[in-house]
Design a protein around this motif. Structure first.
Motif, PDB file in Angstrom:
ATOM      1  N   LEU A  37     -43.781  39.637  11.615  1.00 29.47           N
ATOM      2  CA  LEU A  37     -44.448  40.293  12.735  1.00 29.47           C
ATOM      3  C   LEU A  37     -43.792  39.760  14.000  1.00 29.47           C
ATOM      4  N   ASN A  38     -42.991  40.612  14.643  1.00 22.20           N
ATOM      5  CA  ASN A  38     -42.253  40.206  15.844  1.00 22.20           C
ATOM      6  C   ASN A  38     -43.020  40.618  17.102  1.00 22.20           C
ATOM      7  N   LYS A  39     -42.616  40.092  18.239  1.00 23.05           N
ATOM      8  CA  LYS A  39     -43.209  40.414  19.555  1.00 23.05           C
ATOM      9  C   LYS A  39     -44.607  39.843  19.686  1.00 23.05           C
ATOM     10  N   THR A  40     -44.815  38.606  19.206  1.00 28.06           N
ATOM     11  CA  THR A  40     -46.123  37.971  19.365  1.00 28.06           C
ATOM     12  C   THR A  40     -46.422  37.689  20.834  1.00 28.06           C
ATOM     13  N   ASP A  41     -45.411  37.870  21.707  1.00 31.63           N
ATOM     14  CA  ASP A  41     -45.666  37.716  23.149  1.00 31.63           C
ATOM     15  C   ASP A  41     -46.416  38.923  23.715  1.00 31.63           C
ATOM     16  N   GLN A  42     -46.483  40.003  22.945  1.00 30.40           N
ATOM     17  CA  GLN A  42     -47.186  41.192  23.428  1.00 30.40           C
ATOM     18  C   GLN A  42     -48.663  41.138  23.026  1.00 30.40           C
ATOM     19  N   VAL A  75     -43.326  35.820  14.874  1.00 26.51           N
ATOM     20  CA  VAL A  75     -42.237  35.364  15.737  1.00 26.51           C
ATOM     21  C   VAL A  75     -42.194  36.179  17.029  1.00 26.51           C
ATOM     22  N   SER A  76     -41.543  35.601  18.012  1.00 26.26           N
ATOM     23  CA  SER A  76     -41.171  36.353  19.207  1.00 26.26           C
ATOM     24  C   SER A  76     -39.692  36.093  19.427  1.00 26.26           C
ATOM     25  N   ALA A  77     -38.885  37.126  19.180  1.00 27.98           N
ATOM     26  CA  ALA A  77     -37.435  36.962  19.334  1.00 27.98           C
ATOM     27  C   ALA A  77     -37.101  36.663  20.790  1.00 27.98           C
ATOM     28  N   VAL A  78     -37.895  37.217  21.710  1.00 21.77           N
ATOM     29  CA  VAL A  78     -37.624  37.047  23.132  1.00 21.77           C
ATOM     30  C   VAL A  78     -37.964  35.623  23.576  1.00 21.77           C
ATOM     31  N   ARG A  79     -39.130  35.117  23.153  1.00 21.34           N
ATOM     32  CA  ARG A  79     -39.527  33.767  23.584  1.00 21.34           C
ATOM     33  C   ARG A  79     -38.997  32.682  22.658  1.00 21.34           C
ATOM     34  N   ALA A  83     -38.826  49.754  11.162  1.00 17.38           N
ATOM     35  CA  ALA A  83     -38.710  50.887  12.081  1.00 17.38           C
ATOM     36  C   ALA A  83     -37.789  50.548  13.247  1.00 17.38           C
ATOM     37  N   SER A  84     -37.264  51.574  13.883  1.00 22.24           N
ATOM     38  CA  SER A  84     -36.424  51.382  15.051  1.00 22.24           C
ATOM     39  C   SER A  84     -37.253  50.790  16.189  1.00 22.24           C
ATOM     40  N   GLY A  85     -36.688  49.795  16.859  1.00 20.18           N
ATOM     41  CA  GLY A  85     -37.353  49.239  18.030  1.00 20.18           C
ATOM     42  C   GLY A  85     -38.282  48.067  17.773  1.00 20.18           C
ATOM     43  N   VAL A  86     -38.460  47.678  16.499  1.00 19.68           N
ATOM     44  CA  VAL A  86     -39.356  46.550  16.214  1.00 19.68           C
ATOM     45  C   VAL A  86     -38.707  45.204  16.552  1.00 19.68           C
ATOM     46  N   GLY A  87     -37.363  45.209  16.729  1.00 20.13           N
ATOM     47  CA  GLY A  87     -36.689  43.984  17.150  1.00 20.13           C
ATOM     48  C   GLY A  87     -35.866  43.299  16.070  1.00 20.13           C
ATOM     49  N   LYS A  88     -35.433  44.046  15.063  1.00 21.52           N
ATOM     50  CA  LYS A  88     -34.631  43.454  13.980  1.00 21.52           C
ATOM     51  C   LYS A  88     -33.371  42.785  14.532  1.00 21.52           C
ATOM     52  N   SER A  89     -32.628  43.523  15.368  1.00 21.15           N
ATOM     53  CA  SER A  89     -31.358  42.990  15.872  1.00 21.15           C
ATOM     54  C   SER A  89     -31.600  41.807  16.799  1.00 21.15           C
ATOM     55  N   ARG A  90     -32.681  41.886  17.568  1.00 20.70           N
ATOM     56  CA  ARG A  90     -33.009  40.789  18.478  1.00 20.70           C
ATOM     57  C   ARG A  90     -33.407  39.539  17.685  1.00 20.70           C
ATOM     58  N   VAL A  91     -34.121  39.716  16.582  1.00 21.16           N
ATOM     59  CA  VAL A  91     -34.469  38.581  15.714  1.00 21.16           C
ATOM     60  C   VAL A  91     -33.185  37.970  15.146  1.00 21.16           C
ATOM     61  N   ARG A 100     -25.851  44.481  18.569  1.00 18.55           N
ATOM     62  CA  ARG A 100     -26.369  45.498  19.491  1.00 18.55           C
ATOM     63  C   ARG A 100     -27.882  45.568  19.412  1.00 18.55           C
ATOM     64  N   THR A 101     -28.536  45.421  20.559  1.00 14.10           N
ATOM     65  CA  THR A 101     -29.997  45.521  20.584  1.00 14.10           C
ATOM     66  C   THR A 101     -30.422  46.508  21.663  1.00 14.10           C
ATOM     67  N   GLY A 102     -31.666  46.947  21.529  1.00 16.91           N
ATOM     68  CA  GLY A 102     -32.292  47.727  22.580  1.00 16.91           C
ATOM     69  C   GLY A 102     -31.748  49.113  22.775  1.00 16.91           C
ATOM     70  N   GLU A 103     -30.949  49.587  21.819  1.00 21.88           N
ATOM     71  CA  GLU A 103     -30.453  50.945  21.956  1.00 21.88           C
ATOM     72  C   GLU A 103     -30.661  51.676  20.647  1.00 21.88           C
ATOM     73  N   PRO A 114     -29.797  49.490  10.616  1.00 22.59           N
ATOM     74  CA  PRO A 114     -30.378  50.352  11.639  1.00 22.59           C
ATOM     75  C   PRO A 114     -31.787  50.735  11.202  1.00 22.59           C
ATOM     76  N   GLY A 115     -32.676  50.969  12.149  1.00 22.35           N
ATOM     77  CA  GLY A 115     -34.054  51.312  11.798  1.00 22.35           C
ATOM     78  C   GLY A 115     -34.141  52.653  11.110  1.00 22.35           C
ATOM     79  N   PHE A 116     -35.099  52.790  10.205  1.00 24.06           N
ATOM     80  CA  PHE A 116     -35.302  54.114   9.630  1.00 24.06           C
ATOM     81  C   PHE A 116     -36.780  54.408   9.543  1.00 24.06           C
TER      82      PHE A 116
END
Ligand code: GTP
Ligand code: MG
Ligand code: ZN
Length: 308
Positions: A132-137, A158-162, A183-191, A204-207, A237-239
């Motif tokens: 579960l990513n983006k625990t900062d949200q 986890v929070s990939a950002v923090r 899914a796309s946008g959940v932060g796989k690449s950022r993790v 590549r992230t965020g695109e 890539p997300g699917f």
């Protein structure tokens, strides 16, 4: 090491006419020895193969190989060790675990996709971990996460950002091959970038690039990155669509650990937990998980009907 010695290695990336292989002596650019290449070509001539099948007949990212180092510093792949398993999407051999990444609020939780990916992992003999990513949200995913923990899946917050939870996850991945999915946008690449900081610039992230979501690009570009603490991870890539095409209805229950645990209590040995009398799964298993199981069951039965 003499240039006569055989080194063990793991294929990390497939280029059009060579492979990058991670060995104890570092990353080597390698080509298959003549006879291995011929086997591949013969198989290609013999039948029209799908890309998945062609890949399975050749050398895959994730394959464990033996490499002979040549005097010029490049390597010859002398042998492929027997494969333990192969995922087809992405096309990676010997995957030990699938890391199903999800976010709670952005993008919103998609339990059906999470459960599909966990089933797919189990069907390939891989462990399924939930990240579960983006625990900062904002949001409270805890009640949902506990359903998975109680069922027997490993769950990471986890929070990939923090950076929260990344070191612990990295240490737990220290052995074997893991593949990120979700899914796309959940932060796989950022993790992945947080786990392998020295490669962050190349990830590549965020695109969202729709062209990469379909067709051959998805499988061609699988690459294993070596983690600082050991182990390998591949991004995908997300699917949003995952078909459970090659499962049998009788086996599906075993892919949900909590259903498998309750099923011996069912009155009928072949109970499919769809409202049969004396079913021990009904009521014992989280309602949303059971709903997904029943949804997948109708899909699997439809695929089975097409096959026979
Ligand atoms: N707030 C927050 N945003 C994050 C976090 N991780 C990733 N993001 C953001 O979420 C967006 C998507 O991240 P990606 O890593 O590209 O997502 P992905 O899962 O790889 O997406 P695809 O490659 O399209 O499948 C980016 O804008 C990231 O910066 C996090 O921990 N917290
Ligand atoms: Mg990505
Ligand atoms: Zn039952």
């Amino acid at each position: 090491m003499s240039d006569q010695g055989l080194l063990p290695g793991t294929v990390a990336k497939a280029w059009s006419d060579w492979y990058d292989v991670e060995t104890p002596a570092g990353r080597l650019r390698c080509q298959p020895r003549g006879r291995l290449r011929l086997t591949w070509q013969a198989k290609e001539r013999g039948a029209k193969l799908t890309e998945g099948e062609r890949g399975l007949a050749g050398i895959l990212v994730g394959d464990e190989v033996q490499v002979r180092v040549r005097p010029d510093g490049e390597g010859a792949i002398e042998a492929i060790l027997p494969r333990r398993s192969a995922l087809t999407r992405p096309l990676v051999a010997n995957v030990d675990r699938v890391l199903v990444v999800a976010a709670w609020s952005e993008p919103p939780w998609n339990g059906e996709l999470v459960d599909r990916l966990l089933v797919l992992a189990a069907a390939h003999g891989c462990e399924g971990w939930l990240i579960l990513n983006k625990t900062d949200q904002p949001g409270d995913p805890e009640p949902r996460l506990r359903v998975y923990e109680t069922a027997g899946h490993r769950v990471w917050r986890v929070s990939a950002v923090r950076g929260d939870g990344i070191a612990e996850l990295g240490a737990a991945l220290g052995e074997g091959v893991s593949v990120l999915a979700g899914a796309s946008g959940v932060g796989k690449s950022r993790v992945l970038a947080a786990l392998v900081p020295e490669r962050a610039a190349t990830i590549r992230t965020g695109e969202v690039s729709p062209r990469l979501l379909r067709g051959r690009h998805t499988t061609r570009h699988a690459e294993l990155l070596r983690l600082p603490a050991g182990g390998f991870v591949a991004d995908t890539p997300g699917f949003s669509r995952v078909d459970l095409t090659h499962l049998s209805a009788a086996d599906l229950g075993a892919m949900f650990p909590e259903i498998a645990e309750a099923a011996p209590g069912c009155r009928f040995r072949r109970c499919l937990h769809r409202g049969e009398p004396g079913c021990a799964v009904e009521g014992a298993v989280d309602a949303e998980r059971l709903r997904h199981y029943r949804l997948f069951l109708t899909e699997v039965e439809a695929w089975e009907a097409k096959r026979y």
